[in-house]
Write a protein that holds these residues in place. Structure first.
Motif, PDB file in Angstrom:
ATOM      1  N   SER A 195       0.827  -1.204   0.000  1.00 36.67           N
ATOM      2  CA  SER A 195       0.000   0.000   0.000  1.00 36.67           C
ATOM      3  C   SER A 195       0.866   1.260   0.000  1.00 36.67           C
ATOM      4  CB  SER A 195      -0.928  -0.012   1.208  1.00 36.67           C
ATOM      5  OG  SER A 195      -1.755   1.111   1.214  1.00 36.67           O
ATOM      6  N   GLY A 196       1.910   1.261   0.792  1.00 37.91           N
ATOM      7  CA  GLY A 196       2.836   2.399   0.818  1.00 37.91           C
ATOM      8  C   GLY A 196       3.572   2.563  -0.493  1.00 37.91           C
ATOM      9  N   PHE A 197       3.988   1.445  -1.070  1.00 40.73           N
ATOM     10  CA  PHE A 197       4.666   1.437  -2.362  1.00 40.73           C
ATOM     11  C   PHE A 197       3.760   2.058  -3.425  1.00 40.73           C
ATOM     12  CE2 PHE A 197       5.721  -0.540  -6.399  1.00 40.73           C
ATOM     13  CZ  PHE A 197       7.110  -0.553  -6.413  1.00 40.73           C
ATOM     14  N   LEU A 198       2.506   1.588  -3.481  1.00 39.01           N
ATOM     15  CA  LEU A 198       1.557   2.101  -4.476  1.00 39.01           C
ATOM     16  C   LEU A 198       1.213   3.565  -4.215  1.00 39.01           C
ATOM     17  CD1 LEU A 198      -0.803  -0.971  -4.916  1.00 39.01           C
ATOM     18  CD2 LEU A 198       0.944  -0.139  -6.498  1.00 39.01           C
ATOM     19  N   SER A 199       1.114   3.951  -2.956  1.00 37.54           N
ATOM     20  CA  SER A 199       0.852   5.355  -2.628  1.00 37.54           C
ATOM     21  C   SER A 199       1.989   6.246  -3.106  1.00 37.54           C
ATOM     22  CB  SER A 199       0.650   5.528  -1.122  1.00 37.54           C
ATOM     23  OG  SER A 199      -0.526   4.886  -0.701  1.00 37.54           O
ATOM     24  N   ALA A 200       3.225   5.765  -2.975  1.00 38.20           N
ATOM     25  CA  ALA A 200       4.379   6.539  -3.450  1.00 38.20           C
ATOM     26  C   ALA A 200       4.346   6.690  -4.965  1.00 38.20           C
ATOM     27  CB  ALA A 200       5.686   5.863  -3.010  1.00 38.20           C
ATOM     28  N   LEU A 258       2.923  10.049  -9.809  1.00 39.92           N
ATOM     29  CA  LEU A 258       2.106  10.269 -11.010  1.00 39.92           C
ATOM     30  C   LEU A 258       1.292  11.552 -10.898  1.00 39.92           C
ATOM     31  CD1 LEU A 258       0.868   6.619 -11.667  1.00 39.92           C
ATOM     32  CD2 LEU A 258       2.713   7.845 -12.832  1.00 39.92           C
ATOM     33  N   ILE A 259       0.710  11.775  -9.723  1.00 42.30           N
ATOM     34  CA  ILE A 259      -0.062  12.997  -9.505  1.00 42.30           C
ATOM     35  C   ILE A 259       0.856  14.220  -9.538  1.00 42.30           C
ATOM     36  CG2 ILE A 259      -1.459  14.270  -7.830  1.00 42.30           C
ATOM     37  CD1 ILE A 259      -2.625  11.568  -6.956  1.00 42.30           C
ATOM     38  N   CYS A 260       2.040  14.079  -8.982  1.00 44.90           N
ATOM     39  CA  CYS A 260       3.014  15.173  -8.968  1.00 44.90           C
ATOM     40  C   CYS A 260       3.342  15.616 -10.391  1.00 44.90           C
ATOM     41  CB  CYS A 260       4.275  14.731  -8.237  1.00 44.90           C
ATOM     42  SG  CYS A 260       5.569  15.973  -8.200  1.00 44.90           S
ATOM     43  N   SER A 261       3.503  14.667 -11.288  1.00 48.15           N
ATOM     44  CA  SER A 261       3.837  15.028 -12.669  1.00 48.15           C
ATOM     45  C   SER A 261       2.687  15.775 -13.336  1.00 48.15           C
ATOM     46  CB  SER A 261       4.205  13.784 -13.473  1.00 48.15           C
ATOM     47  OG  SER A 261       3.068  12.980 -13.687  1.00 48.15           O
ATOM     48  N   TYR A 299      -1.537  14.300   0.048  1.00 51.33           N
ATOM     49  CA  TYR A 299      -2.193  13.199   0.739  1.00 51.33           C
ATOM     50  C   TYR A 299      -1.450  11.884   0.492  1.00 51.33           C
ATOM     51  CZ  TYR A 299      -5.446   9.437   1.687  1.00 51.33           C
ATOM     52  OH  TYR A 299      -5.996   8.270   2.141  1.00 51.33           O
ATOM     53  N   TYR A 300      -1.162  11.579  -0.773  1.00 50.73           N
ATOM     54  CA  TYR A 300      -0.544  10.289  -1.091  1.00 50.73           C
ATOM     55  C   TYR A 300       0.906  10.194  -0.625  1.00 50.73           C
ATOM     56  CZ  TYR A 300      -4.543   8.460  -3.536  1.00 50.73           C
ATOM     57  OH  TYR A 300      -5.785   7.962  -3.821  1.00 50.73           O
ATOM     58  N   ILE A 301       1.650  11.285  -0.689  1.00 48.22           N
ATOM     59  CA  ILE A 301       3.040  11.217  -0.204  1.00 48.22           C
ATOM     60  C   ILE A 301       3.050  11.032   1.311  1.00 48.22           C
ATOM     61  CG2 ILE A 301       3.447  13.703   0.063  1.00 48.22           C
ATOM     62  CD1 ILE A 301       6.051  11.383  -1.326  1.00 48.22           C
ATOM     63  N   GLN A 302       2.141  11.699   2.005  1.00 47.38           N
ATOM     64  CA  GLN A 302       2.070  11.548   3.460  1.00 47.38           C
ATOM     65  C   GLN A 302       1.656  10.128   3.822  1.00 47.38           C
ATOM     66  OE1 GLN A 302      -0.869  11.271   5.556  1.00 47.38           O
ATOM     67  NE2 GLN A 302       0.285  11.470   7.441  1.00 47.38           N
ATOM     68  N   ARG A 303       0.720   9.578   3.089  1.00 45.60           N
ATOM     69  CA  ARG A 303       0.256   8.209   3.332  1.00 45.60           C
ATOM     70  C   ARG A 303       1.398   7.211   3.102  1.00 45.60           C
ATOM     71  NH1 ARG A 303      -2.287   3.827   0.872  1.00 45.60           N
ATOM     72  NH2 ARG A 303      -4.009   2.993   2.084  1.00 45.60           N
ATOM     73  N   ALA A 304       2.136   7.410   2.017  1.00 49.62           N
ATOM     74  CA  ALA A 304       3.261   6.524   1.714  1.00 49.62           C
ATOM     75  C   ALA A 304       4.327   6.603   2.796  1.00 49.62           C
ATOM     76  CB  ALA A 304       3.852   6.882   0.353  1.00 49.62           C
ATOM     77  N   CYS A 322       5.813   3.308   4.672  1.00 49.57           N
ATOM     78  CA  CYS A 322       7.112   2.793   4.208  1.00 49.57           C
ATOM     79  C   CYS A 322       8.240   3.716   4.630  1.00 49.57           C
ATOM     80  CB  CYS A 322       7.129   2.691   2.680  1.00 49.57           C
ATOM     81  SG  CYS A 322       6.153   1.369   2.021  1.00 49.57           S
ATOM     82  N   SER A 323       9.418   3.204   4.486  1.00 51.53           N
ATOM     83  CA  SER A 323      10.631   3.953   4.779  1.00 51.53           C
ATOM     84  C   SER A 323      10.812   5.092   3.781  1.00 51.53           C
ATOM     85  CB  SER A 323      11.819   2.997   4.689  1.00 51.53           C
ATOM     86  OG  SER A 323      13.021   3.707   4.606  1.00 51.53           O
ATOM     87  N   THR A 324      11.384   6.185   4.251  1.00 54.18           N
ATOM     88  CA  THR A 324      11.709   7.315   3.390  1.00 54.18           C
ATOM     89  C   THR A 324      12.657   6.873   2.280  1.00 54.18           C
ATOM     90  OG1 THR A 324      11.521   8.732   5.306  1.00 54.18           O
ATOM     91  CG2 THR A 324      12.633   9.661   3.407  1.00 54.18           C
ATOM     92  N   LEU A 325      13.534   5.940   2.599  1.00 54.75           N
ATOM     93  CA  LEU A 325      14.492   5.432   1.625  1.00 54.75           C
ATOM     94  C   LEU A 325      13.808   4.722   0.466  1.00 54.75           C
ATOM     95  CD1 LEU A 325      17.510   5.832   2.232  1.00 54.75           C
ATOM     96  CD2 LEU A 325      17.666   3.379   2.463  1.00 54.75           C
ATOM     97  N   THR A 326      12.604   4.263   0.660  1.00 57.86           N
ATOM     98  CA  THR A 326      11.819   3.636  -0.403  1.00 57.86           C
ATOM     99  C   THR A 326      10.905   4.645  -1.073  1.00 57.86           C
ATOM    100  OG1 THR A 326      11.832   1.539   0.795  1.00 57.86           O
ATOM    101  CG2 THR A 326      10.165   1.806  -0.905  1.00 57.86           C
ATOM    102  N   VAL A 327      10.226   5.464  -0.290  1.00 58.13           N
ATOM    103  CA  VAL A 327       9.194   6.367  -0.805  1.00 58.13           C
ATOM    104  C   VAL A 327       9.760   7.456  -1.708  1.00 58.13           C
ATOM    105  CG1 VAL A 327       7.473   8.092  -0.134  1.00 58.13           C
ATOM    106  CG2 VAL A 327       7.615   5.932   1.088  1.00 58.13           C
TER     107      VAL A 327
END
Length: 176
Positions: free
Chosen positions: A36-41, A46-49, A93-98, A102-107
């Protein structure tokens, strides 16, 4: 306070947050949170772009308006501004959720990778520049994307054992 994960030999993990709050979860629940964190990241990237694309368009509208050609009478211009605000808030919202899952090193690398790829492709299509690329340039872009994804994978594999609320290691605790 940084959460600390402890895994028992029975397969249950507890995540300790400050003030004695402890949440126990199974490995399957941890994997579900990680996915879930991976997909949120990725969604955040995608939203950021799209936010970036709308911001480029919005700046163009503002510049035309400043030079005397009012652009904000058109419903499309208003839709661009509303879209910019909505996508910016959705990205937060999605970056905060991620980052909660998950770890910052992944997100952070995942967001960067998906954002870069999506921004590049969206800009090429939106600004009608894809026809300007040669086959060698397209292949170099593809190679860059593969290298970026490989770098993200390597960074996420190097996460510290207790970083973030989720680490899928098998450390055991003496407390249990």
């Amino acid at each position: 306070a940084e959460p600390l994960l402890r895994t028992s030999p029975a397969g249950y993990s507890s995540v300790e947050y400050g003030a004695g709050v402890e949440i126990k979860s199974t490995r399957a629940e941890q994997v579900a949170r990680y996915v879930s964190g991976f997909l949120s990241a990725v969604i955040s990237g995608l939203i950021c772009s799209q936010t970036l694309l709308l911001a480029k368009s919005g700046i163009g509208l503002v510049l035309l308006t400043v030079h005397g050609d009012m652009q904000f009478n058109d419903p499309l211009a208003i839709a661009i501004v509303v879209g910019l605000v909505v996508t910016a808030l959705a990205n937060l919202y999605y970056i905060q959720r991620a980052l909660r899952l998950c770890s910052t090193l992944t997100v952070v690398p995942l967001c960067y990778c998906s954002s870069s790829l999506s921004a590049l492709l969206s800009s090429l299509v939106y600004f009608d520049q894809i026809r300007l690329l040669t086959p060698i340039q397209i292949s170099m872009i593809a190679a860059g994307i593969v290298l970026l994804a490989a770098g993200v994978l390597l960074l996420s594999m190097k996460a510290e054992p207790h970083e973030g609320p989720l680490h899928l290691g098998s450390e055991s605790s003496d407390d249990e």
